[in-house]
Design an enzyme around this catalytic site. Sequence first.
Site, PDB file in Angstrom:
ATOM      1  N   THR A  30      -4.773   5.401   2.138  1.00 43.95           N
ATOM      2  CA  THR A  30      -5.244   7.076   3.070  1.00 43.95           C
ATOM      3  C   THR A  30      -6.457   7.826   2.520  1.00 43.95           C
ATOM      4  O   THR A  30      -5.572   8.747   1.789  1.00 43.95           O
ATOM      5  CB  THR A  30      -3.956   7.470   3.844  1.00 43.95           C
ATOM      6  OG1 THR A  30      -2.533   6.497   4.482  1.00 43.95           O
ATOM      7  CG2 THR A  30      -4.763   8.051   5.193  1.00 43.95           C
TER       8      THR A  30
ATOM      9  N   LYS B  96     -10.730  -2.484   6.636  1.00 44.71           N
ATOM     10  CA  LYS B  96      -9.811  -2.979   7.875  1.00 44.71           C
ATOM     11  C   LYS B  96     -10.394  -2.258   9.109  1.00 44.71           C
ATOM     12  O   LYS B  96     -11.189  -1.569   9.453  1.00 44.71           O
ATOM     13  CB  LYS B  96      -8.592  -1.296   7.328  1.00 44.71           C
ATOM     14  CG  LYS B  96      -7.916  -1.343   7.786  1.00 44.71           C
ATOM     15  CD  LYS B  96      -6.747  -0.586   7.067  1.00 44.71           C
ATOM     16  CE  LYS B  96      -7.308   1.432   7.518  1.00 44.71           C
ATOM     17  NZ  LYS B  96      -6.946   2.337   6.777  1.00 44.71           N
TER      18      LYS B  96
ATOM     19  N   GLU C 153       0.846  -1.554   0.221  1.00 38.98           N
ATOM     20  CA  GLU C 153      -0.099  -0.127   0.210  1.00 38.98           C
ATOM     21  C   GLU C 153       1.070   1.119   0.264  1.00 38.98           C
ATOM     22  O   GLU C 153       1.891   1.830   1.002  1.00 38.98           O
ATOM     23  CB  GLU C 153      -0.604  -0.126   0.699  1.00 38.98           C
ATOM     24  CG  GLU C 153      -1.496   1.511   1.314  1.00 38.98           C
ATOM     25  CD  GLU C 153      -2.325   1.264   2.445  1.00 38.98           C
ATOM     26  OE1 GLU C 153      -2.861   2.035   3.268  1.00 38.98           O
ATOM     27  OE2 GLU C 153      -2.298   0.033   3.390  1.00 38.98           O
TER      28      GLU C 153
END
Length: 232
Positions: A94, A154, A65
């Site tokens: 993010t 998540k 990521e």
Amino acid sequence: MTTPPAAPTPPEARTPPDGAPDAAPDGLRAALAAAPVIAILRSTSATRFAEVTDTLLASGVRAVEFTLTTPGVLDALREYAADAPPGLALGAGTVTTPAEALAAVEAGATYLITPTTSTEVIAEAVRLGVPVLPGAYTPTEILTAWRAGATMVKLFPAATGGPGYLRAVRAPLPHVPLVPTGGIGVTDAPAYLAAGAAALGIGGPLVGDACEGGSLAALGERVAALLEGIRR
């Protein structure tokens, strides 16, 4: 006896717009089947993300990521994605707005990760045809994210409740694949997986200072220790 309703499933992904990469749920699934870890790269600069990603992949971690809070990350993502090695699931993290989701996918991200339960970002990921892992913590947030179209959810910040909280949440929501992230150390991984994690998101404890010029050999050693612990 009344038959209970089927577990909710994400809506079908729509056709990506021109220029966007094809959806890659199978690619992400294969990467996590090989090693149930998403390595999180976050730094003051993205200049070393390519070298760090190469090391992670060579060491056995196949899902990486690139976080959007890192300066220069879209350029780094675009450059790496243009010639990404086979077997790598390259995502953007993010992601907090639909515009960021679109920019990340156009740069080459094949999946998106968010820190919050943003139904707008989830909807944009579905529109773009890419897997999305929204951040959630409470059972209400988790189910909201799942019903909105999450591929996985998540669990963030995971360390707040630890493996015990993960196990407790999964009891009423066993159909939702959870990816604990936030404060998970290399030696913590087996406990989270034993508690039912579908995969783990690990940043600093695994990546260390590699993105800031630290030893890539040491990074490889941390990956080896992580994977050895998982496979015992």
